[in-house]
Design an enzyme around this catalytic site. Sequence first.
Site, PDB file in Angstrom:
ATOM      1  N   ARG A  33       0.806  -1.222   0.000  1.00 43.88           N
ATOM      2  CA  ARG A  33       0.000   0.000   0.000  1.00 43.88           C
ATOM      3  C   ARG A  33       0.841   1.275   0.000  1.00 43.88           C
ATOM      4  NH1 ARG A  33      -0.751   2.184   5.222  1.00 43.88           N
ATOM      5  NH2 ARG A  33       0.034   0.856   6.916  1.00 43.88           N
ATOM      6  N   LYS A  79      -7.336 -13.379   9.786  1.00 41.19           N
ATOM      7  CA  LYS A  79      -8.099 -14.167  10.759  1.00 41.19           C
ATOM      8  C   LYS A  79      -8.679 -13.233  11.817  1.00 41.19           C
ATOM      9  CE  LYS A  79      -5.211 -18.149   9.763  1.00 41.19           C
ATOM     10  NZ  LYS A  79      -4.149 -19.065  10.220  1.00 41.19           N
ATOM     11  N   GLY A  97      -5.569 -21.964   8.203  1.00 40.19           N
ATOM     12  CA  GLY A  97      -4.905 -23.168   8.694  1.00 40.19           C
ATOM     13  C   GLY A  97      -3.683 -22.817   9.511  1.00 40.19           C
ATOM     14  N   ALA A 106       4.002 -17.748   8.682  1.00 46.95           N
ATOM     15  CA  ALA A 106       4.787 -17.281   7.542  1.00 46.95           C
ATOM     16  C   ALA A 106       6.266 -17.609   7.687  1.00 46.95           C
ATOM     17  CB  ALA A 106       4.603 -15.775   7.366  1.00 46.95           C
ATOM     18  N   LYS A 132      -9.430 -19.041  17.377  1.00 49.56           N
ATOM     19  CA  LYS A 132      -8.198 -19.644  17.891  1.00 49.56           C
ATOM     20  C   LYS A 132      -7.208 -18.573  18.331  1.00 49.56           C
ATOM     21  CE  LYS A 132      -5.466 -18.586  14.309  1.00 49.56           C
ATOM     22  NZ  LYS A 132      -4.099 -18.029  14.311  1.00 49.56           N
ATOM     23  N   SER A 179       4.024 -17.384  17.187  1.00 52.24           N
ATOM     24  CA  SER A 179       2.658 -16.901  17.346  1.00 52.24           C
ATOM     25  C   SER A 179       2.604 -15.522  17.988  1.00 52.24           C
ATOM     26  CB  SER A 179       1.841 -17.886  18.188  1.00 52.24           C
ATOM     27  OG  SER A 179       0.596 -17.323  18.548  1.00 52.24           O
ATOM     28  N   ARG A 180       2.053 -14.558  17.275  1.00 56.22           N
ATOM     29  CA  ARG A 180       1.907 -13.206  17.820  1.00 56.22           C
ATOM     30  C   ARG A 180       0.921 -13.192  18.981  1.00 56.22           C
ATOM     31  NH1 ARG A 180       1.276  -9.615  12.262  1.00 56.22           N
ATOM     32  NH2 ARG A 180       3.114 -10.412  11.196  1.00 56.22           N
ATOM     33  N   ASN A 181      -0.167 -13.958  18.853  1.00 55.04           N
ATOM     34  CA  ASN A 181      -1.195 -13.945  19.881  1.00 55.04           C
ATOM     35  C   ASN A 181      -0.724 -14.616  21.158  1.00 55.04           C
ATOM     36  OD1 ASN A 181      -3.897 -12.857  18.559  1.00 55.04           O
ATOM     37  ND2 ASN A 181      -2.823 -14.048  17.003  1.00 55.04           N
ATOM     38  N   GLU A 232      -4.348 -10.032  16.174  1.00 56.04           N
ATOM     39  CA  GLU A 232      -5.771 -10.066  15.835  1.00 56.04           C
ATOM     40  C   GLU A 232      -6.646 -10.447  17.024  1.00 56.04           C
ATOM     41  OE1 GLU A 232      -7.240  -9.046  13.219  1.00 56.04           O
ATOM     42  OE2 GLU A 232      -6.072  -9.409  11.394  1.00 56.04           O
TER      43      GLU A 232
END
Length: 302
Positions: A14, A83, A109, A113, A164, A227-229, A250
């Site tokens: 962008r 997600k 799924g 990345a 999730k 995992s960011r979360n 997210e």
Amino acid sequence: MLTRHGRPVTLWARRADFAEQLRCTRENTTYLPGVALPDGVQVTADLGVVGAFGWALVVVPSAGVEELLSVLPRSLGVVLCAKGLSSDGRRLSELAADLGFARRAVLSGPNHAEEVGRLLPAASVVASPDQEFALQVQQATLTPTFRVYTSPDLPGVELGGVLKNVMALAAGMVDGLELGDNAKASLMTRGLREMGRYLASQGAQEDTVYGLSGLGDLMATANSRHSRNRAAGERLARGLDPAQGGKVVEGLRSAQLLSDWAQAHGHDLPIVKAVRQVVTGAWTLEEGVAALMGRDAKPERN
């Protein structure tokens, strides 16, 4: 990944300065360091290029999907990969339908990345009400290191990816509090049950939660160092900023949107509620644990 296996790919960014940086360095040093973009990946900041293609993978964070879809031609097929939910709690595929996109699908799924970009084996699922479109996406994204399945259950696949992330936030809190393996396994199991109940309430197939977009993604997101979360939940438990590093988490947004829906409709989402209360500061972590452990006794299948 797709280019290395013979697919031509055009990547839209962008910001023009970022597109130029990617063209020159062939690497995203902030989000995917050490993974070079092959020469076959064309990078552009001109969104007009989509007119040359039949469909596109929409990989911006959920908060930016509506803005992007609003300027895309409605004849374009869109494969939604974020997600999360829209700002008013709609599924992103619902948002796309409301904006007039006839061909829409979701790709979801256990697909970190950091691993997919290094061609490590992974599997995913593409869901669409249009079986022909789902098959097109499957054949285009299928590679020797990326196995893609199809599903007709668009809401189930999509919502598995949303829920999730919230469960992974909770798992990260368990890690940060050092509550142990038993607590984390119990949380993930009950979290999966909560996910399935929510899927059923939204007209999805409850057993979709046991597939790649549910159980598979939950296992990866609740346990992975990528995992960011999960990392955000762990940071929060240790008194740190959960969104540290500028990466999109997210689950922070989804926990609030899902909790608002549950409250408005009288639906029981205890883990989602606990995460929301802790994230917003309404409960301490200890109060969140106590609320979940102190719930009324019931059969396991409830």
